[in-house]
Design a protein around this motif. Sequence first.
Motif, short mmCIF file in Angstrom:
data_model
loop_
_atom_site.label_atom_id
_atom_site.label_comp_id
_atom_site.label_asym_id
_atom_site.label_seq_id
_atom_site.Cartn_x
_atom_site.Cartn_y
_atom_site.Cartn_z
N LEU A 236 49.21 38.62 40.66
CA LEU A 236 48.48 39.23 39.55
C LEU A 236 47.59 38.19 38.88
CD1 LEU A 236 50.01 41.68 36.97
CD2 LEU A 236 48.47 39.87 36.23
N VAL A 237 46.31 38.50 38.79
CA VAL A 237 45.34 37.65 38.09
C VAL A 237 44.94 38.35 36.80
CG1 VAL A 237 43.04 36.60 38.17
CG2 VAL A 237 44.44 36.71 40.25
N LEU A 238 45.03 37.64 35.67
CA LEU A 238 44.56 38.24 34.42
C LEU A 238 43.64 37.28 33.69
CD1 LEU A 238 46.93 38.23 31.40
CD2 LEU A 238 47.71 37.15 33.49
N THR A 239 42.59 37.83 33.13
CA THR A 239 41.64 37.05 32.35
C THR A 239 41.27 37.85 31.11
OG1 THR A 239 39.64 38.01 33.36
CG2 THR A 239 40.61 36.09 34.48
N CYS A 240 40.62 37.19 30.19
CA CYS A 240 40.02 37.91 29.07
C CYS A 240 38.78 38.64 29.59
CB CYS A 240 39.66 36.95 27.94
SG CYS A 240 38.42 35.71 28.40
N THR A 241 38.25 39.55 28.79
CA THR A 241 37.11 40.36 29.22
C THR A 241 35.88 39.51 29.50
OG1 THR A 241 37.98 42.11 27.81
CG2 THR A 241 35.75 42.40 28.62
N ALA A 242 35.77 38.37 28.85
CA ALA A 242 34.58 37.52 29.01
C ALA A 242 34.61 36.68 30.28
CB ALA A 242 34.45 36.61 27.79
N GLN A 243 35.72 36.70 31.00
CA GLN A 243 35.88 35.81 32.14
C GLN A 243 36.00 36.62 33.43
OE1 GLN A 243 39.35 33.31 31.98
NE2 GLN A 243 38.52 31.82 33.41
N ALA A 244 35.24 36.22 34.45
CA ALA A 244 35.30 36.90 35.75
C ALA A 244 36.25 36.20 36.71
CB ALA A 244 33.91 36.99 36.37
N ASN A 245 36.27 34.89 36.66
CA ASN A 245 37.14 34.09 37.52
C ASN A 245 37.21 32.68 36.95
OD1 ASN A 245 34.72 32.82 38.36
ND2 ASN A 245 34.49 34.24 40.07
#
Length: 252
Positions: A236-245
């Motif tokens: 599972l990869v999770l980021t904030c909305t502002a981050q793509a990778n």
Amino acid sequence: MSKLVFITGATSGFGKAAAEVFASNNWNLILTGRREDRLQSIKTELETKYSISIYTLVFDVQQKAAVFAAIQSLPENWQAIDVLVNNAGLALGRDNFDEADMDDWETMIDTNIKGLLYVSRAVLPYMTKRKQGHIINLGSTAGKEAYEKGNVYCGSKAAVDSISKGMRIDLLPHHIKVTAIHPGAAETEFSMIRFKGDESKAAAVYAGYTPLSAKDVADVIYYCASLPAHVCINDLVLTCTAQANSFYTYKG
């Protein structure tokens, strides 16, 4: 009967936030870290607030002998570990490969890779004996794509990704689940440690957007741990909305 979770690096960041989320859901906790005073403070706070039980172990995950001695000393009534959260980890420095401090490299490898291996091997006999358990390894988006000046940190988290895959295969006969969670930018002590106390550099990492919080990541850890026994989130990869990778972030 309350379930039991074992969390490394529980004195700050994701580990501390995870301790609170599990405690609030009536889990008993084994918390580990290097700072005994912080562990005791967290133990007192959470036991009082949630009426659960907490056992603390003080050790550095880099020290193999200390890891095994501490975990093998667990009283019998604290050995039925349902979930292990391998959270202890860090980044040190952000330098070009040819200019980096090799002591930083050693610390990252010893903590992020070896520490995870030591703790997992020490805890596993308690899980294999019961033919059940769940190991949750904290990776990073840095383990999915390398970025400039990330070199060994990125490599250490890529190792967590690969080790998790190998664990998952090898532990199938023991009915042990393995989940790898890879957070993106999250505002914790992480950047202060990486930049060795330089507050301006640490703050610049999160300027211009809203990063993940420690609780955001802790909630995801708990969600993965709370699924039915036959269901496993493998990766599972999770980021904030502002981050793509690991290297594309929009700072508006």
